[in-house]
Design a protein around this motif. Structure first.
Motif, PDB file in Angstrom:
ATOM      1  N   SER A  11      -8.955   6.873   6.205  1.00 19.42           N
ATOM      2  CA  SER A  11      -7.547   6.494   6.089  1.00 19.42           C
ATOM      3  C   SER A  11      -6.736   7.786   6.147  1.00 19.42           C
ATOM      4  N   THR A  12      -5.741   7.846   7.007  1.00 17.34           N
ATOM      5  CA  THR A  12      -4.949   9.085   7.081  1.00 17.34           C
ATOM      6  C   THR A  12      -4.229   9.323   5.755  1.00 17.34           C
ATOM      7  N   ASN A  13      -3.833   8.248   5.058  1.00 10.84           N
ATOM      8  CA  ASN A  13      -3.175   8.448   3.761  1.00 10.84           C
ATOM      9  C   ASN A  13      -4.136   9.057   2.740  1.00 10.84           C
ATOM     10  N   GLN A  34      -9.249   4.553  12.595  1.00  7.08           N
ATOM     11  CA  GLN A  34      -9.237   4.590  11.144  1.00  7.08           C
ATOM     12  C   GLN A  34     -10.220   3.547  10.634  1.00  7.08           C
ATOM     13  N   ARG A  38      -5.561   1.523   4.648  1.00 11.43           N
ATOM     14  CA  ARG A  38      -5.061   0.838   3.452  1.00 11.43           C
ATOM     15  C   ARG A  38      -3.632   0.380   3.644  1.00 11.43           C
ATOM     16  N   GLY A  39      -3.332  -0.811   3.100  1.00 13.87           N
ATOM     17  CA  GLY A  39      -1.965  -1.320   3.103  1.00 13.87           C
ATOM     18  C   GLY A  39      -1.437  -1.356   1.687  1.00 13.87           C
ATOM     19  N   ARG A  40      -0.274  -1.933   1.532  1.00 17.79           N
ATOM     20  CA  ARG A  40       0.289  -2.059   0.189  1.00 17.79           C
ATOM     21  C   ARG A  40      -0.478  -3.115  -0.588  1.00 17.79           C
ATOM     22  N   TRP A  45      -5.534  -2.305   6.105  1.00 19.86           N
ATOM     23  CA  TRP A  45      -4.778  -2.268   7.359  1.00 19.86           C
ATOM     24  C   TRP A  45      -5.827  -2.274   8.463  1.00 19.86           C
ATOM     25  N   LYS A 105       5.076  -9.029  12.591  1.00 22.01           N
ATOM     26  CA  LYS A 105       4.932  -7.650  12.110  1.00 22.01           C
ATOM     27  C   LYS A 105       4.350  -6.739  13.198  1.00 22.01           C
TER      28      LYS A 105
END
Ligand code: BTN
Length: 238
Positions: A11-13, A34, A38-40, A45, A105
């Motif tokens: 995950s880049t985050n 990726q 990850r999402g919220r 994601w 989206k």
């Protein structure tokens, strides 16, 4: 602005959070592959093919949290909406974190703050954007989703998109940090089609409320049934 490409990453985050001290302010780390996006709200994601863009923007505006940082997601939404609008119509911001095209989206944002010893080390603004994907792949996602190539009928060059986005993003970023949400509010509102419609909002604690979204305030909150919301998720809008 600096940009770095990673061939593959979970995950880049997550990567940016772990390595934040290695990178300077205004860095974009991106990948086309990726493995654990990850999402919220702890969602995933989903990777939808190698022709999409997954990136994280590292920002280090100061070592103390300021109110305007809470609005960076909205700033990022606006910049994404503006660039997407150069490709297609019916672009809207679904407050506070998503971009929709024709109500589906196309992009989501995950903003995270990194602290060490009570000092703010930086902010990591993750952006997933569907640039090129097959309809059949998008149908596997558990919510209506689209991609730029499906909306335009044309393949989208990922590198072009990224460099244009980076340029636009940092063109106005310093001014935004200095002047706050109010300085982008009018432009932001142009993409807020949910205003004056009935929405169902879910707060971070899970509580849900239905009501008319009356306005976006000067500090970026939305008002529903007289209450100000600074975060949450709009579940329905009509
Ligand atoms: C959401 O809609 O819930 C936010 C999705 C954010 C996805 C991006 S993809 C790049 C960056 N790395 C991650 O793991 N997540 C963000």
């Amino acid at each position: 602005m600096k940009t770095y490409y990673l061939e593959e990453i979970n995950s880049t985050n997550s990567y940016c959070k772990e390595n934040i001290e290695t990178y300077s302010d205004k860095t974009i780390i991106y990948t086309f592959h990726q493995t654990n996006g990850r999402g919220r709200f702890n969602r995933t994601w989903t990777e939808i093919g190698k022709d999409n863009l997954y990136m994280s923007i590292i920002l280090k505006p100061s070592d103390k949290y300021k109110q305007v940082y809470a609005n960076i997601t909205q700033y990022t939404c606006l910049k994404l909406a503006e660039i997407i609008k150069t490709y297609t119509t019916n672009v809207e911001i679904k407050w506070p974190n998503d971009i929709l095209v024709n109500k589906k989206k196309i992009s989501g944002i995950l903003a995270e703050a990194v602290y060490k010893n009570e000092k703010l080390k930086g902010l990591v603004i993750g952006v997933g954007i569907n640039l090129n994907s097959e309809k059949s792949t998008l149908e596997k996602i558990n919510q209506p989703a689209t991609s730029l190539n499906l909306e335009t009928g044309k393949f989208v060059d990922k590198q072009n998109f990224l460099s244009e986005f980076g340029k636009q993003y940092f063109n106005t970023y310093d001014k935004f940090i200095e002047n706050g949400f109010i300085s982008i509010k009018d432009d932001y509102l142009k993409y807020c089609k949910f205003l004056n419609t009935t929405v169902k909002i879910q707060e971070n604690n899970g509580e849900k409320t239905v009501g008319k979204a009356k306005e976006v305030t000067d500090d970026g909150a939305i008002i529903i049934n007289g209450k100000k919301y600074y975060s949450g998720d709009i579940l329905i809008s009509n």
